[in-house]
Scaffold this motif. Structure first.
Motif, PDB file in Angstrom:
ATOM      1  N   HIS A  12      15.927  -7.254  -0.413  1.00 29.37           N
ATOM      2  CA  HIS A  12      15.396  -6.845  -1.711  1.00 29.37           C
ATOM      3  C   HIS A  12      13.952  -7.305  -1.922  1.00 29.37           C
ATOM      4  CE1 HIS A  12      19.472  -5.616  -2.596  1.00 29.37           C
ATOM      5  NE2 HIS A  12      19.878  -6.824  -2.238  1.00 29.37           N
ATOM      6  N   CYS A  13      13.104  -7.069  -0.936  1.00 35.58           N
ATOM      7  CA  CYS A  13      11.692  -7.442  -1.022  1.00 35.58           C
ATOM      8  C   CYS A  13      10.818  -6.191  -1.057  1.00 35.58           C
ATOM      9  CB  CYS A  13      11.279  -8.294   0.170  1.00 35.58           C
ATOM     10  SG  CYS A  13      12.009  -9.926   0.150  1.00 35.58           S
ATOM     11  N   VAL A  14       9.641  -6.333  -1.643  1.00 37.74           N
ATOM     12  CA  VAL A  14       8.656  -5.257  -1.687  1.00 37.74           C
ATOM     13  C   VAL A  14       7.361  -5.774  -1.072  1.00 37.74           C
ATOM     14  CG1 VAL A  14       7.325  -3.719  -3.171  1.00 37.74           C
ATOM     15  CG2 VAL A  14       9.692  -4.268  -3.767  1.00 37.74           C
ATOM     16  N   LEU A  15       6.829  -5.037  -0.105  1.00 34.78           N
ATOM     17  CA  LEU A  15       5.516  -5.319   0.480  1.00 34.78           C
ATOM     18  C   LEU A  15       4.603  -4.189   0.019  1.00 34.78           C
ATOM     19  CD1 LEU A  15       6.681  -6.240   4.078  1.00 34.78           C
ATOM     20  CD2 LEU A  15       6.084  -7.818   2.239  1.00 34.78           C
ATOM     21  N   ARG A  16       3.656  -4.491  -0.868  1.00 36.84           N
ATOM     22  CA  ARG A  16       2.886  -3.428  -1.514  1.00 36.84           C
ATOM     23  C   ARG A  16       1.399  -3.796  -1.566  1.00 36.84           C
ATOM     24  NH1 ARG A  16       5.253  -3.144  -6.738  1.00 36.84           N
ATOM     25  NH2 ARG A  16       6.740  -1.659  -5.910  1.00 36.84           N
ATOM     26  N   ASN A  17       0.558  -2.749  -1.355  1.00 37.64           N
ATOM     27  CA  ASN A  17      -0.894  -2.823  -1.549  1.00 37.64           C
ATOM     28  C   ASN A  17      -1.572  -3.880  -0.685  1.00 37.64           C
ATOM     29  OD1 ASN A  17      -0.910  -0.748  -3.452  1.00 37.64           O
ATOM     30  ND2 ASN A  17      -0.466  -2.169  -5.113  1.00 37.64           N
ATOM     31  N   ASN A  18      -1.179  -3.978   0.579  1.00 36.98           N
ATOM     32  CA  ASN A  18      -1.814  -4.893   1.518  1.00 36.98           C
ATOM     33  C   ASN A  18      -2.662  -4.105   2.502  1.00 36.98           C
ATOM     34  OD1 ASN A  18      -0.302  -7.495   0.831  1.00 36.98           O
ATOM     35  ND2 ASN A  18       1.348  -6.032   1.159  1.00 36.98           N
ATOM     36  N   GLU A  19      -3.652  -4.748   3.063  1.00 34.23           N
ATOM     37  CA  GLU A  19      -4.409  -4.167   4.170  1.00 34.23           C
ATOM     38  C   GLU A  19      -4.308  -5.116   5.347  1.00 34.23           C
ATOM     39  OE1 GLU A  19      -8.698  -2.286   5.489  1.00 34.23           O
ATOM     40  OE2 GLU A  19      -8.553  -3.311   3.561  1.00 34.23           O
ATOM     41  N   VAL A  37      11.241  -2.447   0.667  1.00 31.63           N
ATOM     42  CA  VAL A  37      10.312  -1.354   0.398  1.00 31.63           C
ATOM     43  C   VAL A  37       8.937  -1.763   0.910  1.00 31.63           C
ATOM     44  CG1 VAL A  37       9.224   0.048  -1.396  1.00 31.63           C
ATOM     45  CG2 VAL A  37      11.620  -0.642  -1.639  1.00 31.63           C
ATOM     46  N   ILE A  38       8.370  -0.925   1.773  1.00 30.50           N
ATOM     47  CA  ILE A  38       7.015  -1.134   2.298  1.00 30.50           C
ATOM     48  C   ILE A  38       6.204   0.036   1.777  1.00 30.50           C
ATOM     49  CG2 ILE A  38       5.623  -1.357   4.380  1.00 30.50           C
ATOM     50  CD1 ILE A  38       8.247  -2.120   5.846  1.00 30.50           C
ATOM     51  N   GLU A  39       5.304  -0.228   0.809  1.00 30.49           N
ATOM     52  CA  GLU A  39       4.628   0.903   0.186  1.00 30.49           C
ATOM     53  C   GLU A  39       3.165   0.614  -0.137  1.00 30.49           C
ATOM     54  OE1 GLU A  39       6.765   2.043  -3.350  1.00 30.49           O
ATOM     55  OE2 GLU A  39       6.369   0.158  -4.358  1.00 30.49           O
ATOM     56  N   TYR A  40       2.386   1.685  -0.018  1.00 26.02           N
ATOM     57  CA  TYR A  40       0.969   1.728  -0.400  1.00 26.02           C
ATOM     58  C   TYR A  40       0.122   0.698   0.344  1.00 26.02           C
ATOM     59  CZ  TYR A  40       3.424   4.321  -3.975  1.00 26.02           C
ATOM     60  OH  TYR A  40       4.263   5.181  -4.617  1.00 26.02           O
ATOM     61  N   ASN A  41       0.473   0.448   1.597  1.00 28.49           N
ATOM     62  CA  ASN A  41      -0.305  -0.446   2.447  1.00 28.49           C
ATOM     63  C   ASN A  41      -1.243   0.369   3.327  1.00 28.49           C
ATOM     64  OD1 ASN A  41       1.141  -3.127   1.920  1.00 28.49           O
ATOM     65  ND2 ASN A  41       2.824  -1.750   2.425  1.00 28.49           N
ATOM     66  N   THR A  42      -2.312  -0.246   3.762  1.00 26.29           N
ATOM     67  CA  THR A  42      -3.219   0.340   4.751  1.00 26.29           C
ATOM     68  C   THR A  42      -3.163  -0.543   5.989  1.00 26.29           C
ATOM     69  OG1 THR A  42      -4.669   1.225   3.042  1.00 26.29           O
ATOM     70  CG2 THR A  42      -5.597   1.000   5.246  1.00 26.29           C
ATOM     71  N   VAL A  43      -2.800   0.069   7.123  1.00 26.50           N
ATOM     72  CA  VAL A  43      -2.624  -0.684   8.358  1.00 26.50           C
ATOM     73  C   VAL A  43      -3.375   0.046   9.470  1.00 26.50           C
ATOM     74  CG1 VAL A  43      -0.937  -1.724   9.894  1.00 26.50           C
ATOM     75  CG2 VAL A  43      -0.329  -1.328   7.516  1.00 26.50           C
ATOM     76  N   HIS A  44      -4.333  -0.648  10.093  1.00 29.66           N
ATOM     77  CA  HIS A  44      -5.151   0.020  11.119  1.00 29.66           C
ATOM     78  C   HIS A  44      -5.630  -0.968  12.177  1.00 29.66           C
ATOM     79  CE1 HIS A  44      -8.927  -1.485   9.202  1.00 29.66           C
ATOM     80  NE2 HIS A  44      -8.196  -1.401   8.102  1.00 29.66           N
ATOM     81  N   HIS A  45      -5.988  -0.404  13.322  1.00 28.16           N
ATOM     82  CA  HIS A  45      -6.506  -1.156  14.472  1.00 28.16           C
ATOM     83  C   HIS A  45      -5.545  -2.275  14.893  1.00 28.16           C
ATOM     84  CE1 HIS A  45     -10.086   0.945  12.993  1.00 28.16           C
ATOM     85  NE2 HIS A  45     -10.354   1.033  14.301  1.00 28.16           N
ATOM     86  N   ASN A  58      18.746   0.379   4.763  1.00 18.61           N
ATOM     87  CA  ASN A  58      18.072   1.010   3.621  1.00 18.61           C
ATOM     88  C   ASN A  58      16.581   0.694   3.496  1.00 18.61           C
ATOM     89  OD1 ASN A  58      20.665   1.964   2.818  1.00 18.61           O
ATOM     90  ND2 ASN A  58      21.030   0.023   1.785  1.00 18.61           N
ATOM     91  N   PRO A  59      15.813   0.705   4.590  1.00 18.61           N
ATOM     92  CA  PRO A  59      14.371   0.480   4.424  1.00 18.61           C
ATOM     93  C   PRO A  59      13.694   1.727   3.844  1.00 18.61           C
ATOM     94  CG  PRO A  59      14.831   0.975   6.704  1.00 18.61           C
ATOM     95  CD  PRO A  59      16.168   0.897   5.992  1.00 18.61           C
ATOM     96  N   VAL A  60      12.699   1.510   2.993  1.00 25.07           N
ATOM     97  CA  VAL A  60      11.881   2.590   2.453  1.00 25.07           C
ATOM     98  C   VAL A  60      10.437   2.307   2.856  1.00 25.07           C
ATOM     99  CG1 VAL A  60      11.046   3.744   0.371  1.00 25.07           C
ATOM    100  CG2 VAL A  60      13.433   2.994   0.512  1.00 25.07           C
ATOM    101  N   ILE A  61       9.818   3.280   3.531  1.00 30.24           N
ATOM    102  CA  ILE A  61       8.417   3.166   3.952  1.00 30.24           C
ATOM    103  C   ILE A  61       7.691   4.315   3.272  1.00 30.24           C
ATOM    104  CG2 ILE A  61       6.849   3.131   5.911  1.00 30.24           C
ATOM    105  CD1 ILE A  61       9.212   2.168   7.630  1.00 30.24           C
ATOM    106  N   ARG A  62       6.905   3.990   2.225  1.00 30.55           N
ATOM    107  CA  ARG A  62       6.383   5.022   1.335  1.00 30.55           C
ATOM    108  C   ARG A  62       4.882   4.827   1.072  1.00 30.55           C
ATOM    109  NH1 ARG A  62       8.936   3.577  -3.320  1.00 30.55           N
ATOM    110  NH2 ARG A  62      10.741   4.821  -2.781  1.00 30.55           N
ATOM    111  N   GLU A  89       8.459   8.402   3.474  1.00 30.39           N
ATOM    112  CA  GLU A  89       7.959   9.476   2.620  1.00 30.39           C
ATOM    113  C   GLU A  89       6.511   9.229   2.207  1.00 30.39           C
ATOM    114  OE1 GLU A  89      10.054   9.825  -1.098  1.00 30.39           O
ATOM    115  OE2 GLU A  89      10.060   7.668  -1.412  1.00 30.39           O
ATOM    116  N   GLN A  90       5.771  10.314   2.131  1.00 28.82           N
ATOM    117  CA  GLN A  90       4.413  10.354   1.604  1.00 28.82           C
ATOM    118  C   GLN A  90       3.450   9.425   2.358  1.00 28.82           C
ATOM    119  OE1 GLN A  90       4.966   9.489  -2.548  1.00 28.82           O
ATOM    120  NE2 GLN A  90       6.044  11.400  -2.917  1.00 28.82           N
ATOM    121  N   ASN A  91       3.709   9.188   3.636  1.00 30.92           N
ATOM    122  CA  ASN A  91       2.809   8.391   4.459  1.00 30.92           C
ATOM    123  C   ASN A  91       1.748   9.300   5.080  1.00 30.92           C
ATOM    124  OD1 ASN A  91       4.244   5.679   4.439  1.00 30.92           O
ATOM    125  ND2 ASN A  91       5.880   7.062   5.080  1.00 30.92           N
TER     126      ASN A  91
END
Length: 179
Positions: A12-19, A37-45, A58-62, A89-91
């Protein structure tokens, strides 16, 4: 320096708005989670942008943006169907997987829903579904560049897959949309 965010044995954790960028391995790596829930993160390089290994329920990656990752933008490797009821969804994924099989790479996952994602300019395959059960791929837009492979690759006893209402464009004349 190994991972941007690493979490194991969580519920029951949310990882949100990280880069996350420029780690040695993964931007976000999770193991043994439930209702995350893993949502609205930016992950690159990274090696892999978002990586779910081991057991997940039940993971959600959004709404994440994954780009310029060496292997996969999003990877789920359930190892004997230990990832179930996943929703992606919506990635937005682009410029990924110069060294691996797919921008969204799934192996041994059951009951996954991939809906309303945008994938473009990813090398090799855009979505690879390997030995998965009941994967539903709906309403995604995929544009593969020249010298890529398949927009969607279903392989190795992937049973019960449903692919509906997607826009699939492959600019490589040697490959197609679904393999």
């Amino acid at each position: 320096p190994r991972h941007g965010i690493r979490a194991v044995n969580i519920k029951h954790c949310v990882l949100r708005n990280n880069e996350c960028y420029d780690q040695l391995f993964d931007g976000i790596q999770l193991g043994f989670s439930e209702n995350v829930v893993i949502e609205y993160n930016t992950v690159h390089h990274q090696r892999v942008g978002i990586n779910l290994g081991d057991q997940h329920l039940n993971p959600v990656i959004r709404g994440n943006r994954c780009y310029a990752n060496d292997q996969a933008g999003i990877q789920m490797d359930g190892d004997a169907y230990l990832i179930s009821n996943a929703k992606l969804e919506q990635n937005i994924l682009y410029d990924n997987n110069h060294q691996a099989s797919a921008a969204i790479n799934m192996r041994d996952v059951e009951q996954a829903l991939l809906i309303n994602n945008l994938l473009y300019n990813n090398w090799r395959n855009a979505i690879a579904v390997n030995n998965c059960l009941h994967t539903h791929i709906y309403n995604n837009t995929i544009v593969n560049p020249i010298d890529s492979k398949w927009c969607i690759l279903l392989c190795n006893q992937s049973e019960g897959a449903r692919v509906y209402n997607n826009i699939l464009v492959n600019l490589d004349p040697e490959k197609g949309s679904i393999g």
